[in-house]
Design a protein around this motif. Structure first.
Motif, PDB file in Angstrom:
ATOM      1  N   ASP A  97      22.351  71.927  64.695  1.00 43.31           N
ATOM      2  CA  ASP A  97      23.472  71.000  64.291  1.00 43.31           C
ATOM      3  C   ASP A  97      24.953  70.630  65.831  1.00 43.31           C
ATOM      4  OD1 ASP A  97      22.568  70.030  62.238  1.00 43.31           O
ATOM      5  OD2 ASP A  97      24.211  71.539  61.240  1.00 43.31           O
ATOM      6  N   ASP A  98      26.126  70.495  65.803  1.00 42.85           N
ATOM      7  CA  ASP A  98      27.136  70.908  66.679  1.00 42.85           C
ATOM      8  C   ASP A  98      28.072  72.097  66.630  1.00 42.85           C
ATOM      9  OD1 ASP A  98      28.087  70.584  64.506  1.00 42.85           O
ATOM     10  OD2 ASP A  98      30.177  68.901  65.162  1.00 42.85           O
ATOM     11  N   SER A  99      26.767  73.333  66.157  1.00 42.94           N
ATOM     12  CA  SER A  99      27.777  74.393  66.287  1.00 42.94           C
ATOM     13  C   SER A  99      28.334  75.126  67.511  1.00 42.94           C
ATOM     14  CB  SER A  99      27.004  75.390  65.050  1.00 42.94           C
ATOM     15  OG  SER A  99      25.137  75.839  66.045  1.00 42.94           O
ATOM     16  N   PHE A 149      25.313  63.708  69.144  1.00 50.09           N
ATOM     17  CA  PHE A 149      26.250  64.420  68.916  1.00 50.09           C
ATOM     18  C   PHE A 149      27.007  64.295  69.781  1.00 50.09           C
ATOM     19  CE2 PHE A 149      22.920  66.116  67.200  1.00 50.09           C
ATOM     20  CZ  PHE A 149      23.159  67.071  65.946  1.00 50.09           C
ATOM     21  N   LYS A 209      22.623  70.107  74.889  1.00 46.28           N
ATOM     22  CA  LYS A 209      22.345  68.457  73.790  1.00 46.28           C
ATOM     23  C   LYS A 209      20.527  68.779  73.219  1.00 46.28           C
ATOM     24  CE  LYS A 209      26.023  67.100  75.583  1.00 46.28           C
ATOM     25  NZ  LYS A 209      26.965  67.286  73.998  1.00 46.28           N
ATOM     26  N   THR A 221      30.579  71.283  78.612  1.00 46.86           N
ATOM     27  CA  THR A 221      29.898  70.537  77.963  1.00 46.86           C
ATOM     28  C   THR A 221      28.939  71.119  77.335  1.00 46.86           C
ATOM     29  OG1 THR A 221      30.635  67.967  78.710  1.00 46.86           O
ATOM     30  CG2 THR A 221      28.108  67.874  77.416  1.00 46.86           C
ATOM     31  N   GLN A 227      29.166  73.650  70.382  1.00 47.68           N
ATOM     32  CA  GLN A 227      30.391  72.485  70.751  1.00 47.68           C
ATOM     33  C   GLN A 227      31.143  73.446  69.705  1.00 47.68           C
ATOM     34  OE1 GLN A 227      30.323  69.931  73.564  1.00 47.68           O
ATOM     35  NE2 GLN A 227      32.502  70.797  72.804  1.00 47.68           N
ATOM     36  N   ARG A 228      31.594  73.464  68.964  1.00 45.63           N
ATOM     37  CA  ARG A 228      32.594  73.667  67.808  1.00 45.63           C
ATOM     38  C   ARG A 228      33.131  75.045  67.928  1.00 45.63           C
ATOM     39  NH1 ARG A 228      31.232  74.401  62.717  1.00 45.63           N
ATOM     40  NH2 ARG A 228      28.972  74.044  62.847  1.00 45.63           N
TER      41      ARG A 228
END
Length: 336
Positions: free
Chosen positions: A283-285, A10, A136, A133, A287-288
């Motif tokens: 997932d990376d939702s 990720f 995770k 950031t 972050q997106r």
């Protein structure tokens, strides 16, 4: 816990800026704590929990992927299968009995629960220009301490506060201990988590040492993170409104600077305020979303109805009465 291959997939440092605010209905209210007391059923005191329905007695990070195991969430955005929880507020009557205080949702249609914020800057800064950031997979943390009973101890944590609400719009002033007067609009408990990460560990033995506060200033003022914890995280804020209005009728409850409310841990001071967080975004939702530089709006996330939020529940795994007038707090915790 050290970073693993999953985290690498990720990306470690993916800075972003945005503010996200959303409602979450109650998932369950039970005497369980899979972070501090994993595997213990029942745990020492009662919690109110929101988020994904994979919440359980034990949630070991190496085995329990919240995003994969949850089939629904009590939160607005279907991508957020994290779990968030706090202690539960009780009213203590003069005869020594206890009654659980109900929660009021700030979002129309939600049943109880909390309002959750993810911020990159101060709450009312619409620019949200700072970079952070995202958390995770496997990340978890705890803020506050259920054993604290005095103001000096409470100073170890920043911005764990209470608001004595005049109405639903009241947001100031904030207090460290319980209000000592009747609150016409209820009591709001605010839990703000630390915002600096060591960049290595997803957790620590006390669930706190891997995160820290800015070494000077505050998160809102853009204070720098310490060298030991150089990675700036979004600030999570939990707002819980406890509907104390039904318990405001007896002036004697507030005589001589007193007040009648206690946390489920037995704390009558308010200084033990604490909250737990287990990251579980799909997932990376997250972050997106943070990459979108938005304020409150969330075009990259899927919103579900409050009806679906209210339907998301977990079974009662403890089986004890928490809603009647009780002769003692659940677990028998003494009031101090």
């Amino acid at each position: 816990m050290q970073l693993n291959a999953l985290i690498a997939a990720f990306g470690l440092f993916a800075p972003a800026s945005a503010l996200l605010r959303f409602g979450c209905s109650a998932l369950t209210v039970q005497r369980l704590d899979p972070l501090v007391e994993p595997g213990m059923n029942p745990s020492t005191h009662l919690h109110q929990i929101i988020g994904g329905n994979s919440f359980n007695v034990s949630m070991p990070p190496e085995e329990h992927d919240l995003a994969a195991l949850s089939t629904c969430t009590s939160c607005q955005f279907t991508e957020d299968l994290s779990n968030y929880w706090t202690a539960v507020l009780f009213y203590r009557a003069k005869n020594g009995t206890f009654k659980r205080v109900p929660q009021t949702a700030q979002t129309t249609g939600n049943q109880g629960g909390m309002t959750v914020y993810y911020m990159t800057d101060a709450l009312f800064d619409t620019a949200q220009k700072s970079t952070v950031t995202a958390f995770k997979p496997g990340f978890r943390m705890l803020v506050g301490d259920s054993t604290f009973r005095d103001r000096e101890q409470a100073r170890n944590f920043r911005q764990l506060t209470y608001i004595c609400m005049e109405n639903s719009g009241t947001r100031a002033p904030e207090y460290i201990g319980f209000p000592t007067r009747p609150c016409p609009g209820g009591i709001m408990a605010n839990h703000r988590f630390p915002t600096c990460w060591d960049g290595k560990n997803l957790d620590s033995p006390n669930h706190q040492d891997h995160v820290a506060y800015p070494e000077s200033g505050t998160f809102e003022s853009g204070g720098p993170c310490p060298a030991t914890h150089p990675v700036r995280l979004p600030q999570i804020l939990l707002e819980t409104v406890w509907d104390t209005r039904a318990f405001n009728g007896d002036p004697a409850d507030f005589a001589d600077g007193g007040q009648p409310f206690v946390w489920s841990s037995g704390d009558a001071t308010g200084f033990s305020s604490h909250a737990d967080y287990l990251f579980g975004w799909k997932d990376d939702s997250l972050q997106r979303h943070l990459d979108g530089h938005t304020y409150v709006s969330a075009p990259t996330l899927k919103t579900q109805s409050t009806a679906l939020q209210n339907q998301c529940k977990v079974k009662d795994m403890v089986g004890e009465d928490i809603d009647s007038w009780l002769t003692s707090l659940p677990g028998g915790n003494p009031v101090a």
